[in-house]
Design an enzyme around this catalytic site. Structure first.
Site, PDB file in Angstrom:
ATOM      1  N   HIS A 108      -6.512   2.975 -15.003  1.00  0.00           N
ATOM      2  CA  HIS A 108      -7.288   1.741 -14.818  1.00  0.00           C
ATOM      3  C   HIS A 108      -7.856   1.235 -16.146  1.00  0.00           C
ATOM      4  O   HIS A 108      -8.179   2.024 -17.029  1.00  0.00           O
ATOM      5  CB  HIS A 108      -8.446   1.986 -13.831  1.00  0.00           C
ATOM      6  CG  HIS A 108      -7.967   2.185 -12.438  1.00  0.00           C
ATOM      7  ND1 HIS A 108      -8.370   3.232 -11.657  1.00  0.00           N
ATOM      8  CD2 HIS A 108      -7.077   1.472 -11.691  1.00  0.00           C
ATOM      9  CE1 HIS A 108      -7.760   3.152 -10.476  1.00  0.00           C
ATOM     10  NE2 HIS A 108      -6.975   2.095 -10.481  1.00  0.00           N
ATOM     11  N   GLU A 110       0.004  -0.889  -8.303  1.00  0.00           N
ATOM     12  CA  GLU A 110       0.405   0.470  -7.928  1.00  0.00           C
ATOM     13  C   GLU A 110       1.655   0.900  -8.697  1.00  0.00           C
ATOM     14  O   GLU A 110       1.763   2.050  -9.119  1.00  0.00           O
ATOM     15  CB  GLU A 110       0.633   0.577  -6.417  1.00  0.00           C
ATOM     16  CG  GLU A 110      -0.615   0.297  -5.566  1.00  0.00           C
ATOM     17  CD  GLU A 110      -1.817   1.158  -5.925  1.00  0.00           C
ATOM     18  OE1 GLU A 110      -1.651   2.262  -6.466  1.00  0.00           O
ATOM     19  OE2 GLU A 110      -2.955   0.703  -5.678  1.00  0.00           O
ATOM     20  N   HIS A 156       0.699   1.994 -12.087  1.00  0.00           N
ATOM     21  CA  HIS A 156       0.278   3.404 -12.060  1.00  0.00           C
ATOM     22  C   HIS A 156       1.522   4.306 -12.135  1.00  0.00           C
ATOM     23  O   HIS A 156       1.581   5.233 -12.925  1.00  0.00           O
ATOM     24  CB  HIS A 156      -0.473   3.733 -10.768  1.00  0.00           C
ATOM     25  CG  HIS A 156      -1.918   3.338 -10.760  1.00  0.00           C
ATOM     26  ND1 HIS A 156      -2.745   3.493 -11.847  1.00  0.00           N
ATOM     27  CD2 HIS A 156      -2.705   2.823  -9.775  1.00  0.00           C
ATOM     28  CE1 HIS A 156      -3.967   3.082 -11.533  1.00  0.00           C
ATOM     29  NE2 HIS A 156      -3.971   2.665 -10.287  1.00  0.00           N
TER      30      HIS A 156
HETATM   31 ZN   LIG Z   1      -5.432   1.629  -9.202  1.00  0.00          ZN
END
Ligand SMILES: [Zn+2]
Length: 273
Positions: free
Chosen positions: A167, A158, A161
């Site tokens: 991804h 996370e 991100h």
């Molecule tokens: Zn993810």
């Protein structure tokens, strides 16, 4: 004798109760190890308007765009009172791990207006993608450290991100490495398997990474228990690990943030498209 039976029954019930949260995760998404929960974009990503526009226009720009990088290689974060001390400590173990392999710094927020705001809502684990120039939420649903959203790899997933990574299986060349089994995907969840063109995402001079902590597991968003992502050699076990960062994860993080790299994952030139 009865007391022993009662004690055993209690022990069994207690064990069952402990295993329940994991089972309920599995029901939401087949693969425990992918830990992509929630109904956000690609399961766990919050996209801003620019990012959504970029995906629907040929002028895409995302991860490559430097405006999504944290200034001064520093990420202020604010812990959530909704998390236990143990959970807060575990989040910081994840951050220390990211610091230990890069030149990034994670600092507890004091008066910064641009920061990662940790939340502990009961709707999964998810984050915005990259620096948002304001307070941005990163949600980690409450689990025992080591499970669910509180796997170390998931915490780092996370935060990757939040640092600007999409991804792995969204890479423009992913079809050379994995096959998406569209017939096995839960209807309405197909967007989780979008791929981005090479103006949005870059491999940072390395190649597709099955071992990335940013790769879904083989059963992500399956409607029937069959695999939704199959590596071209058929080895389902090679994708979706959440133990920690792969060599290439570290390599790319350091290139994105212009840190000195301590790993060398045999970089290769990107194919021309
Ligand atoms: Zn993810």
């Amino acid at each position: 004798m009865n007391k022993i039976l009662i004690a055993i029954s209690i022990a069994v019930l207690f064990t069952l109760a402990l295993s329940l949260p994991l089972d309920s995760i599995s029901g939401r998404e087949k693969s425990e190890e992918t830990a992509e929960y929630g109904n956000h974009y690609e399961g766990d990503m919050l996209l801003n308007k620019d990012q959504l526009d970029a995906l629907s226009s040929p002028e895409r720009n995302g991860l490559i765009n430097e405006k999504y990088r944290w200034p001064n290689k520093t990420v202020p974060y604010q812990l959530s009172a909704n998390h236990t001390k143990e959970q807060q400590d575990y989040i910081e173990v994840g951050l220390k791990t990211l610091e230990s392999v890069s030149c990034l710094k994670f600092v507890r927020r004091t008066n910064e207006t641009q920061f990662v705001n940790l939340t502990g809502e009961a709707d999964g684990c998810y984050s915005s993608i990259g620096f948002q120039n304001k307070s941005q939420n990163l949600n980690l649903q409450k689990y025992e450290p080591g499970s669910g959203c509180f796997r170390l790899g998931t915490i780092m997933h996370e935060f990757l991100h939040a640092l600007g990574f999409y991804h792995m299986q969204s890479a423009y060349d992913r079809d050379d490495y994995v096959e998406i089994k569209w017939d096995n995907i839960t209807p309405g969840m197909e967007h989780n398997f979008n791929k981005y063109n090479s103006s949005v995402v870059t491999h940072f001079n390395t190649t597709y990474d099955y071992e990335s902590v940013m790769h879904y597991g083989a059963f992500g968003f399956s409607k029937n228990g069959n695999a939704t992502i199959v590596p071209t050699d058929g080895d389902l076990g090679k994708i979706g690990q959440r133990e920690g960062l792969s060599k290439k994860d570290i390599w790319k993080l350091n290139l994105m943030y212009e840190c000195e790299n301590t790993v060398e994952p045999e970089p290769e030139p990107e194919p021309e498209y």
